[in-house]
Design a protein around this motif. Sequence first.
Motif, short mmCIF file in Angstrom:
data_model
loop_
_atom_site.label_atom_id
_atom_site.label_comp_id
_atom_site.label_asym_id
_atom_site.label_seq_id
_atom_site.Cartn_x
_atom_site.Cartn_y
_atom_site.Cartn_z
N LYS A 119 -38.59 5.66 -33.02
CA LYS A 119 -38.43 6.36 -34.29
C LYS A 119 -37.45 7.52 -34.20
O LYS A 119 -37.65 8.59 -34.78
N LYS A 120 -36.38 7.27 -33.44
CA LYS A 120 -35.30 8.25 -33.30
C LYS A 120 -34.13 7.83 -34.19
O LYS A 120 -33.97 6.65 -34.52
N GLU A 121 -33.32 8.79 -34.55
CA GLU A 121 -32.15 8.48 -35.37
C GLU A 121 -31.19 7.59 -34.59
O GLU A 121 -30.92 7.83 -33.41
N ILE A 122 -30.69 6.58 -35.26
CA ILE A 122 -29.74 5.66 -34.62
C ILE A 122 -28.33 6.14 -34.96
O ILE A 122 -27.86 5.99 -36.09
N ASN A 123 -27.72 6.77 -33.97
CA ASN A 123 -26.35 7.27 -34.13
C ASN A 123 -25.63 7.17 -32.79
O ASN A 123 -26.24 6.82 -31.77
N ILE B 266 -19.88 1.01 -29.23
CA ILE B 266 -20.86 1.79 -29.99
C ILE B 266 -20.52 1.74 -31.48
O ILE B 266 -21.40 1.50 -32.32
N ASN B 267 -19.26 1.93 -31.80
CA ASN B 267 -18.85 1.88 -33.21
C ASN B 267 -19.08 0.50 -33.81
O ASN B 267 -19.51 0.39 -34.97
N ALA B 268 -18.84 -0.56 -33.05
CA ALA B 268 -19.06 -1.92 -33.54
C ALA B 268 -20.55 -2.17 -33.79
O ALA B 268 -20.92 -2.77 -34.81
N VAL B 269 -21.39 -1.72 -32.87
CA VAL B 269 -22.83 -1.91 -33.03
C VAL B 269 -23.34 -1.12 -34.24
O VAL B 269 -24.13 -1.63 -35.04
N LEU B 270 -22.87 0.10 -34.40
CA LEU B 270 -23.29 0.91 -35.55
C LEU B 270 -22.83 0.29 -36.87
O LEU B 270 -23.58 0.29 -37.85
N ALA B 271 -21.63 -0.27 -36.91
CA ALA B 271 -21.14 -0.92 -38.12
C ALA B 271 -22.00 -2.13 -38.46
O ALA B 271 -22.37 -2.33 -39.62
N SER B 272 -22.36 -2.91 -37.47
CA SER B 272 -23.22 -4.07 -37.69
C SER B 272 -24.60 -3.63 -38.14
O SER B 272 -25.19 -4.23 -39.04
N ILE C 73 -28.84 -2.85 -42.57
CA ILE C 73 -29.66 -1.95 -43.40
C ILE C 73 -29.40 -2.24 -44.88
O ILE C 73 -30.32 -2.26 -45.68
N TRP C 74 -28.14 -2.49 -45.24
CA TRP C 74 -27.81 -2.75 -46.64
C TRP C 74 -28.36 -4.09 -47.11
O TRP C 74 -28.65 -4.28 -48.28
N ILE C 75 -28.53 -5.02 -46.19
CA ILE C 75 -29.03 -6.35 -46.55
C ILE C 75 -30.51 -6.28 -46.91
O ILE C 75 -30.96 -6.99 -47.79
N LYS C 76 -31.25 -5.43 -46.24
CA LYS C 76 -32.70 -5.35 -46.46
C LYS C 76 -33.05 -5.07 -47.89
O LYS C 76 -32.69 -4.48 -48.68
#
Length: 54
Positions: A16-20, A40-46, A51-54
């Motif tokens: 439950k930590k911020e994903i950044n 890291i940037n690629a994983v964050l973009a994915s 999140i938007w799909i949910k």
Amino acid sequence: MGLEYIYAVWLLHEAKKEINADNIKKVLTSVGIEPNHAMINAVLASYRELIWIK
């Protein structure tokens, strides 16, 4: 894409930590992996797309 980056996101989610980028870097370096900023940037973009799909 390296699974270690996906696992880092998963661990942060479970804790439950911020994903950044900073927290992903901390997880990876804590186990001796030198973070790749592009990965890291690629994983964050994915992750943001999921999140938007949910």
